[in-house]
Design a protein around this motif. Structure first.
Motif, short mmCIF file in Angstrom:
data_model
loop_
_atom_site.label_atom_id
_atom_site.label_comp_id
_atom_site.label_asym_id
_atom_site.label_seq_id
_atom_site.Cartn_x
_atom_site.Cartn_y
_atom_site.Cartn_z
N ILE A 109 0.85 -1.19 0.00
CA ILE A 109 0.00 0.00 0.00
C ILE A 109 0.89 1.24 0.00
O ILE A 109 1.86 1.32 0.75
CB ILE A 109 -1.01 0.00 1.18
N ILE A 110 0.54 2.18 -0.90
CA ILE A 110 1.26 3.45 -0.99
C ILE A 110 0.24 4.55 -0.70
O ILE A 110 -0.80 4.63 -1.37
CB ILE A 110 1.84 3.67 -2.42
N ASP A 111 0.51 5.35 0.33
CA ASP A 111 -0.44 6.42 0.66
C ASP A 111 0.34 7.58 1.27
O ASP A 111 1.30 7.37 2.00
CB ASP A 111 -1.51 5.92 1.64
N THR A 112 -0.14 8.77 0.96
CA THR A 112 0.56 9.97 1.41
C THR A 112 0.13 10.44 2.80
O THR A 112 0.71 11.39 3.33
CB THR A 112 0.35 11.09 0.37
N ALA A 113 -0.88 9.81 3.37
CA ALA A 113 -1.37 10.26 4.69
C ALA A 113 -0.23 10.21 5.70
O ALA A 113 0.52 9.23 5.73
CB ALA A 113 -2.51 9.36 5.15
N PRO A 114 -0.07 11.28 6.50
CA PRO A 114 1.04 11.30 7.46
C PRO A 114 1.02 10.10 8.39
O PRO A 114 -0.05 9.62 8.79
CB PRO A 114 0.79 12.59 8.27
N ALA A 115 2.21 9.61 8.72
CA ALA A 115 2.32 8.43 9.59
C ALA A 115 1.66 8.67 10.94
O ALA A 115 1.24 7.73 11.62
CB ALA A 115 3.79 8.07 9.77
N SER A 116 1.55 9.95 11.33
CA SER A 116 1.03 10.26 12.66
C SER A 116 -0.48 10.10 12.78
O SER A 116 -1.00 9.97 13.88
CB SER A 116 1.40 11.71 13.00
N ILE A 117 -1.21 10.10 11.65
CA ILE A 117 -2.66 10.03 11.82
C ILE A 117 -3.14 8.58 11.93
O ILE A 117 -2.44 7.66 11.51
CB ILE A 117 -3.46 10.82 10.75
N HIS A 118 -4.35 8.44 12.49
CA HIS A 118 -4.81 7.08 12.85
C HIS A 118 -5.08 6.18 11.65
O HIS A 118 -5.26 4.98 11.80
CB HIS A 118 -6.06 7.18 13.74
N TRP A 119 -5.11 6.70 10.42
CA TRP A 119 -5.47 5.89 9.25
C TRP A 119 -4.56 4.68 9.09
O TRP A 119 -5.02 3.59 8.75
CB TRP A 119 -5.40 6.72 7.97
N TRP A 120 -3.24 4.87 9.31
CA TRP A 120 -2.31 3.75 9.15
C TRP A 120 -2.58 2.68 10.20
O TRP A 120 -2.58 1.48 9.90
CB TRP A 120 -0.85 4.24 9.27
N GLN A 121 -2.82 3.16 11.43
CA GLN A 121 -3.13 2.24 12.53
C GLN A 121 -4.42 1.45 12.22
O GLN A 121 -4.48 0.24 12.41
CB GLN A 121 -3.41 3.07 13.78
N ASP A 122 -5.42 2.18 11.72
CA ASP A 122 -6.70 1.54 11.40
C ASP A 122 -6.51 0.48 10.30
O ASP A 122 -7.11 -0.59 10.33
CB ASP A 122 -7.73 2.58 10.91
N PHE A 123 -5.66 0.84 9.33
CA PHE A 123 -5.39 -0.09 8.23
C PHE A 123 -4.73 -1.37 8.76
O PHE A 123 -5.14 -2.49 8.42
CB PHE A 123 -4.49 0.59 7.18
N ARG A 124 -3.72 -1.18 9.64
CA ARG A 124 -3.03 -2.37 10.19
C ARG A 124 -3.99 -3.22 11.01
O ARG A 124 -3.95 -4.46 10.94
CB ARG A 124 -1.82 -1.93 11.04
#
Ligand SMILES: C[S@@+](CC[C@H](N)C(=O)[O-])C[C@H]1O[C@@H](n2cnc3c(N)ncnc32)[C@H](O)[C@@H]1O
Length: 272
Positions: free
Chosen positions: A90-105
């Motif tokens: 997955i390639i995404d520009t959303a900052p690592a600090s926001i919850h989206w990455w956590q939600d994805f994992r």
């Protein structure tokens, strides 16, 4: 064409290029194969056109999803995994600090998907050296019109795609007419949203309000301050014709396509 002929064509994996023929095949096959039935026509029973295209091409291939974080459940990593992809990125520009990455994992864990790569980058800036080699199949939805340089997005997608790109973008109708007025763009046109007048925005807002369920569209329904580093507003809206031309000028062939979201978006299955 009768149902038997349609099934025979599908069995031979002859994919009609004309979207109207595709739809007719789907209609016939949906009658022939009720939901849940496993058969050579099972691909067409997949409701989401993006999933259908992924299912068609991803088996045994490496797969990358560009811009899949927002909304969490809209990602296609799990779809590519289900239909037999051999690697997932997955390639995404959303900052690592926001919850989206956590939600994805968390979503991946809940689906028992453990092997995937995450790249936190603007796709328009990515260099091939960073990813090693292109992905066999790339999926990208909801990104193109959010970027100030959409053709650069297309060039980057072409650069990272070895075989197939499945692309979805919002599009504009050529004529929008409602109680607020009339807005028209030629088939070859692309709306540059920062340039629309307030009178035009009001016509477009009345149109889009119907389709967005109260969700904001910055720049169109909701006024926006445009900053070239901000990918939240809608920057551009191509017609269906212009979107297809954008795909072709960077070197893709259109294998199939379909309109979604009440004709306000188009998904294309593209080949290198
Ligand atoms: C509108 S959402 C689309 C989400 C999902 N693909 C869908 O269709 O519902 C845009 C997503 O793409 C990401 N994104 C936006 N611009 C991007 C870019 N230039 N490179 C990579 N990701 C980008 C955003 O962080 C967000 O996750």
């Amino acid at each position: 064409m009768d149902a038997a002929a349609a099934l025979y064509l599908m069995a031979l994996e002859i994919k009609p290029k004309d979207a109207e023929i595709s739809l007719e095949l789907e209609r016939i096959l949906a009658i022939k194969n009720p939901p849940g039935a496993g058969s050579i026509g099972s691909e067409v029973l997949i409701e989401d056109i993006r999933d259908r295209y992924i299912a068609r091409v991803v088996k045994g291939k490496t797969f990358a999803e560009v811009g899949g974080l927002w909304g969490t459940v809209n990602e296609k990593i799990s779809v590519a995994n289900k239909y037999g992809a051999t690697s997932l990125t997955i390639i995404d520009t959303a900052p690592a600090s926001i919850h989206w990455w956590q939600d994805f994992r968390a979503r991946m864990a809940s689906l028992n998907i453990a092997n995937y790569n995450c790249i936190n980058r603007d796709i328009a800036q990515i260099q091939l050296a960073e990813i090693g080699e292109p992905y066999d199949v790339v999926h990208c939805a909801g990104v193109l019109y959010h970027h100030p340089n959409p053709l650069q997005i297309m060039i980057a997608l072409r650069q990272i795609t070895r075989e197939y790109l499945i692309l979805t973008s919002a599009i504009t109708q050529e004529v929008i007419e409602n109680e607020r007025g009339r807005y028209q763009v030629p088939a070859s046109g692309v709306i540059f949203i920062p340039a629309i007048t307030e009178a035009e925005r009001i016509v477009l807002k009345a149109y889009w309000d119907v389709y967005t369920n109260g969700k904001p569209i910055f720049g169109l329904i909701d006024p926006a301050v445009f900053d070239v580093n901000d990918f939240a507003p809608w920057w551009w809206l191509p017609t269906a014709t212009a979107l297809e031309a954008m795909c072709k000028v960077v070197g893709f062939k259109v294998l199939d396509k379909g309109l979604t979201w009440d004709n306000n978006a188009m998904t294309l299955l593209l080949a290198v």
